[in-house]
Design a protein around this motif. Structure first.
Motif, PDB file in Angstrom:
ATOM      1  N   ASP A  72       0.830  -1.212   0.000  1.00 52.90           N
ATOM      2  CA  ASP A  72       0.000   0.000   0.000  1.00 52.90           C
ATOM      3  C   ASP A  72       0.862   1.258   0.000  1.00 52.90           C
ATOM      4  OD1 ASP A  72      -2.364  -1.483   0.026  1.00 52.90           O
ATOM      5  OD2 ASP A  72      -2.590  -1.348   2.210  1.00 52.90           O
ATOM      6  N   ARG A  73       1.880   1.288   0.844  1.00 54.27           N
ATOM      7  CA  ARG A  73       2.753   2.458   0.917  1.00 54.27           C
ATOM      8  C   ARG A  73       3.525   2.639  -0.402  1.00 54.27           C
ATOM      9  NH1 ARG A  73       3.840   0.060   5.856  1.00 54.27           N
ATOM     10  NH2 ARG A  73       5.935  -0.549   5.182  1.00 54.27           N
ATOM     11  N   THR A  74       4.070   1.549  -0.924  1.00 59.90           N
ATOM     12  CA  THR A  74       4.857   1.618  -2.155  1.00 59.90           C
ATOM     13  C   THR A  74       3.981   2.006  -3.332  1.00 59.90           C
ATOM     14  OG1 THR A  74       6.366  -0.054  -1.283  1.00 59.90           O
ATOM     15  CG2 THR A  74       6.451   0.360  -3.646  1.00 59.90           C
ATOM     16  N   TYR A  75       2.798   1.416  -3.417  1.00 63.19           N
ATOM     17  CA  TYR A  75       1.886   1.760  -4.512  1.00 63.19           C
ATOM     18  C   TYR A  75       1.484   3.238  -4.423  1.00 63.19           C
ATOM     19  CZ  TYR A  75      -1.882   1.659  -7.874  1.00 63.19           C
ATOM     20  OH  TYR A  75      -2.681   1.927  -8.954  1.00 63.19           O
ATOM     21  N   GLY A  76       1.282   3.728  -3.225  1.00 59.60           N
ATOM     22  CA  GLY A  76       0.991   5.150  -3.040  1.00 59.60           C
ATOM     23  C   GLY A  76       2.117   6.023  -3.551  1.00 59.60           C
ATOM     24  N   ARG A  77       3.373   5.628  -3.291  1.00 56.89           N
ATOM     25  CA  ARG A  77       4.512   6.395  -3.793  1.00 56.89           C
ATOM     26  C   ARG A  77       4.579   6.346  -5.317  1.00 56.89           C
ATOM     27  NH1 ARG A  77       6.510   4.701   1.077  1.00 56.89           N
ATOM     28  NH2 ARG A  77       7.398   2.761   0.296  1.00 56.89           N
ATOM     29  N   LEU A  78       4.291   5.182  -5.914  1.00 58.71           N
ATOM     30  CA  LEU A  78       4.258   5.092  -7.377  1.00 58.71           C
ATOM     31  C   LEU A  78       3.266   6.109  -7.949  1.00 58.71           C
ATOM     32  CD1 LEU A  78       4.161   1.238  -8.137  1.00 58.71           C
ATOM     33  CD2 LEU A  78       5.969   2.837  -8.760  1.00 58.71           C
ATOM     34  N   CYS A  79       2.068   6.118  -7.380  1.00 57.29           N
ATOM     35  CA  CYS A  79       1.023   7.031  -7.849  1.00 57.29           C
ATOM     36  C   CYS A  79       1.394   8.479  -7.597  1.00 57.29           C
ATOM     37  CB  CYS A  79      -0.309   6.689  -7.186  1.00 57.29           C
ATOM     38  SG  CYS A  79      -0.972   5.085  -7.695  1.00 57.29           S
ATOM     39  N   ASP A  80       1.908   8.793  -6.395  1.00 55.85           N
ATOM     40  CA  ASP A  80       2.286  10.166  -6.055  1.00 55.85           C
ATOM     41  C   ASP A  80       3.367  10.707  -6.983  1.00 55.85           C
ATOM     42  OD1 ASP A  80       0.483  10.098  -3.966  1.00 55.85           O
ATOM     43  OD2 ASP A  80       2.019   9.838  -2.396  1.00 55.85           O
ATOM     44  N   ARG A  81       4.278   9.841  -7.411  1.00 54.37           N
ATOM     45  CA  ARG A  81       5.381  10.253  -8.282  1.00 54.37           C
ATOM     46  C   ARG A  81       5.004  10.212  -9.763  1.00 54.37           C
ATOM     47  NH1 ARG A  81      10.810   7.606  -5.638  1.00 54.37           N
ATOM     48  NH2 ARG A  81      10.550   8.528  -3.578  1.00 54.37           N
TER      49      ARG A  81
END
Length: 124
Positions: A72-81
């Motif tokens: 969840d955290r990593t996927y959020g970073r993918l989306c945020d970036r």
């Protein structure tokens, strides 16, 4: 002693940029680097060494198993970036994740163009 995977060298256009990309995205601590390598070490002890080869980089595939919270955290970073990602390795289902093998997964490319896969359940 049993057999375990110890380390691999990942070809990079810029070894420091690639190491930083993986460290920040996957929440991995920096490891001591030496010679032509920028290193990171996974929690299980596997060392990833990034190096700049004197030839064209051939695309490789690397998959990382993580728990649901880390996903969840990593996927959020993918989306945020704004990192383009896909639910499938054929890169047809853009902006999605998959729900295969009883878990979740996603594919994206690292700075050198390698296809990275994140999964929350092992295939076997």
């Amino acid at each position: 002693m049993t057999v375990t995977f110890n380390h691999t060298i990942i070809a990079a256009k810029d070894r420091n940029e690639s190491a930083l990309f993986y460290r920040e995205l996957l929440e991995i601590s920096e490891a001591p680097s030496w010679g032509p390598f920028a290193n990171i070490q996974l929690p299980d002890g596997v060392l990833l060494q990034f190096a700049e080869p004197p030839m064209e980089i051939q695309t490789q595939h690397y998959a990382f198993l993580m728990d649901d919270e880390a996903f969840d955290r990593t996927y959020g970073r993918l989306c945020d970036r704004g990192i383009e990602h896909w639910a499938d390795p054929q890169m047809r289902r853009s902006g999605e994740i998959n729900n295969e093998h009883g878990g979740r997964g996603v594919y994206f490319k690292d700075p050198a163009g390698h296809l990275i896969e994140l999964i929350t359940r092992q295939y076997l």
